[in-house]
Write an enzyme that holds these catalytic residues in place. Structure first.
Site, PDB file in Angstrom:
ATOM      1  N   HIS A  18       0.836  -1.207   0.000  1.00 21.94           N
ATOM      2  CA  HIS A  18       0.000   0.000   0.000  1.00 21.94           C
ATOM      3  C   HIS A  18       0.872   1.259   0.000  1.00 21.94           C
ATOM      4  O   HIS A  18       0.622   2.210  -0.731  1.00 21.94           O
ATOM      5  CB  HIS A  18      -0.869   0.056   1.273  1.00 21.94           C
ATOM      6  CG  HIS A  18      -1.876  -1.034   1.418  1.00 21.94           C
ATOM      7  ND1 HIS A  18      -1.964  -1.822   2.543  1.00 21.94           N
ATOM      8  CD2 HIS A  18      -2.857  -1.456   0.582  1.00 21.94           C
ATOM      9  CE1 HIS A  18      -2.963  -2.678   2.400  1.00 21.94           C
ATOM     10  NE2 HIS A  18      -3.516  -2.495   1.226  1.00 21.94           N
ATOM     11  N   LYS A  42     -17.939  -5.818   7.382  1.00 20.81           N
ATOM     12  CA  LYS A  42     -16.674  -6.558   7.377  1.00 20.81           C
ATOM     13  C   LYS A  42     -16.195  -6.735   8.808  1.00 20.81           C
ATOM     14  O   LYS A  42     -16.503  -5.929   9.667  1.00 20.81           O
ATOM     15  CB  LYS A  42     -15.625  -5.771   6.584  1.00 20.81           C
ATOM     16  CG  LYS A  42     -15.767  -5.910   5.079  1.00 20.81           C
ATOM     17  CD  LYS A  42     -14.479  -5.499   4.377  1.00 20.81           C
ATOM     18  CE  LYS A  42     -14.570  -5.730   2.876  1.00 20.81           C
ATOM     19  NZ  LYS A  42     -13.332  -5.357   2.171  1.00 20.81           N
ATOM     20  N   ARG A  91      -1.760  -5.661  -8.373  1.00 22.25           N
ATOM     21  CA  ARG A  91      -0.633  -6.564  -8.097  1.00 22.25           C
ATOM     22  C   ARG A  91      -0.435  -7.580  -9.195  1.00 22.25           C
ATOM     23  O   ARG A  91       0.648  -7.827  -9.670  1.00 22.25           O
ATOM     24  CB  ARG A  91      -0.861  -7.299  -6.763  1.00 22.25           C
ATOM     25  CG  ARG A  91      -0.735  -6.413  -5.558  1.00 22.25           C
ATOM     26  CD  ARG A  91      -1.298  -7.083  -4.339  1.00 22.25           C
ATOM     27  NE  ARG A  91      -2.722  -7.383  -4.547  1.00 22.25           N
ATOM     28  CZ  ARG A  91      -3.531  -7.798  -3.603  1.00 22.25           C
ATOM     29  NH1 ARG A  91      -3.074  -8.019  -2.404  1.00 22.25           N
ATOM     30  NH2 ARG A  91      -4.801  -8.030  -3.860  1.00 22.25           N
ATOM     31  N   SER A 129      -2.835  -7.715   2.915  1.00 25.08           N
ATOM     32  CA  SER A 129      -3.035  -7.603   4.365  1.00 25.08           C
ATOM     33  C   SER A 129      -3.387  -8.965   4.952  1.00 25.08           C
ATOM     34  O   SER A 129      -2.948  -9.307   6.055  1.00 25.08           O
ATOM     35  CB  SER A 129      -4.153  -6.603   4.676  1.00 25.08           C
ATOM     36  OG  SER A 129      -3.810  -5.337   4.215  1.00 25.08           O
TER      37      SER A 129
HETATM   38  O1  PNS Z   1      -8.864  -2.748  -0.011  1.00 23.24           O
HETATM   39  P1  PNS Z   1     -10.174  -3.213  -0.569  1.00 23.24           P
HETATM   40  O2  PNS Z   1     -10.965  -3.931   0.497  1.00 23.24           O
HETATM   41  O3  PNS Z   1     -10.000  -4.009  -1.826  1.00 23.24           O
HETATM   42  O4  PNS Z   1     -11.008  -1.885  -0.963  1.00 23.24           O
HETATM   43  C1  PNS Z   1     -12.294  -1.985  -1.508  1.00 23.24           C
HETATM   44  C2  PNS Z   1     -12.946  -0.582  -1.645  1.00 23.24           C
HETATM   45  C3  PNS Z   1     -12.900   0.164  -0.331  1.00 23.24           C
HETATM   46  C4  PNS Z   1     -12.212   0.214  -2.692  1.00 23.24           C
HETATM   47  C5  PNS Z   1     -14.412  -0.793  -2.123  1.00 23.24           C
HETATM   48  O5  PNS Z   1     -15.023  -1.773  -1.327  1.00 23.24           O
HETATM   49  C6  PNS Z   1     -15.263   0.468  -2.054  1.00 23.24           C
HETATM   50  O6  PNS Z   1     -15.005   1.433  -2.743  1.00 23.24           O
HETATM   51  N1  PNS Z   1     -16.287   0.453  -1.177  1.00 23.24           N
HETATM   52  C7  PNS Z   1     -17.175   1.579  -0.987  1.00 23.24           C
HETATM   53  C8  PNS Z   1     -18.578   1.266  -1.474  1.00 23.24           C
HETATM   54  C9  PNS Z   1     -18.747   1.662  -2.925  1.00 23.24           C
HETATM   55  O7  PNS Z   1     -18.494   2.781  -3.328  1.00 23.24           O
HETATM   56  N2  PNS Z   1     -19.232   0.706  -3.755  1.00 23.24           N
HETATM   57  C10 PNS Z   1     -19.472   0.968  -5.163  1.00 23.24           C
HETATM   58  C11 PNS Z   1     -18.300   0.522  -6.034  1.00 23.24           C
HETATM   59  S1  PNS Z   1     -18.194  -1.221  -6.028  1.00 23.24           S
END
Ligand code: PNS
Length: 176
Positions: A18, A42, A91, A129
């Protein structure tokens, strides 16, 4: 117009992978908001406050990086920060499908916010993570994977979880 990016994620906890993306993003964009998803559905190891504290500590050298939490839709948060970009790390090919899905959805929700991808440095291509937590749980060496402050936080977290589990087992034994 300033270029403002939001770099969203769970960051449970932040890894060198990150940090690599945040550091490089901070060179490209005028300001980068590192946005920690606050999602009660979560079950994270670290609370949002703990994750923010760790991120603030490790991003201290980058003055144009701001760490906050968000809940709800990412595009709403981005708009509230006047951000015109979302920054994500890639990645491996395995990340692609998921990233394409969320990028397409975000574009439907707000076509004015562009998503930018940066390839993670190859030395962190395998890093997540979840993998760090798995190794840390069994006292494996994670010093090349996370900053020292995160390593320490993981050590303390698993020690406190283990002692809580021991206490619970002991009180169960007394009851039986
Ligand atoms: O590190 P991660 O868990 O892969 O991040 C995921 C994240 C936070 C980018 C994604 O879950 C997110 O943007 N969540 C917010 C809800 C949202 O906007 N959803 C619509 C797009 S799928």
């Amino acid at each position: 117009m300033a270029s403002i990016a939001v770099c969203p994620g769970s960051f449970d906890p932040v890894t060198y992978g990150h940090l690599d993306i945040i550091r490089r993003g901070a060179k490209v964009f005028d300001r980068v908001y590192v946005a920690v998803l606050n999602n009660s559905a979560k079950k994270p190891l670290f609370s949002v406050e703990e994750r923010i504290e760790l991120l603030r500590e490790v991003t201290r050298p980058f003055p144009n990086v701001i760490v906050e939490s968000f809940h709800g839709l990412l595009v709403d948060y981005a708009r509230s920060k006047n951000a015109n970009a979302i920054l994500r790390g890639l990645r491996a090919v395995s990340d692609f499908e998921y990233e394409m899905q969320i990028t397409s959805m975000n574009r439907v929700l707000d076509e004015n916010i562009e998503t930018f991808f940066m390839m993670t440095n190859s030395q962190y291509a395998f890093l997540s993570s979840s993998i760090v937590k798995e190794v840390a749980k069994y006292n494996g060496n994670i010093s090349d994977l996370v900053p020292p402050v995160v390593e320490e936080a993981l050590r303390k977290k698993f020690a406190s979880l283990a002692s809580r589990e021991n206490a619970a087992n002991q009180s169960n034994e007394k009851l039986t």
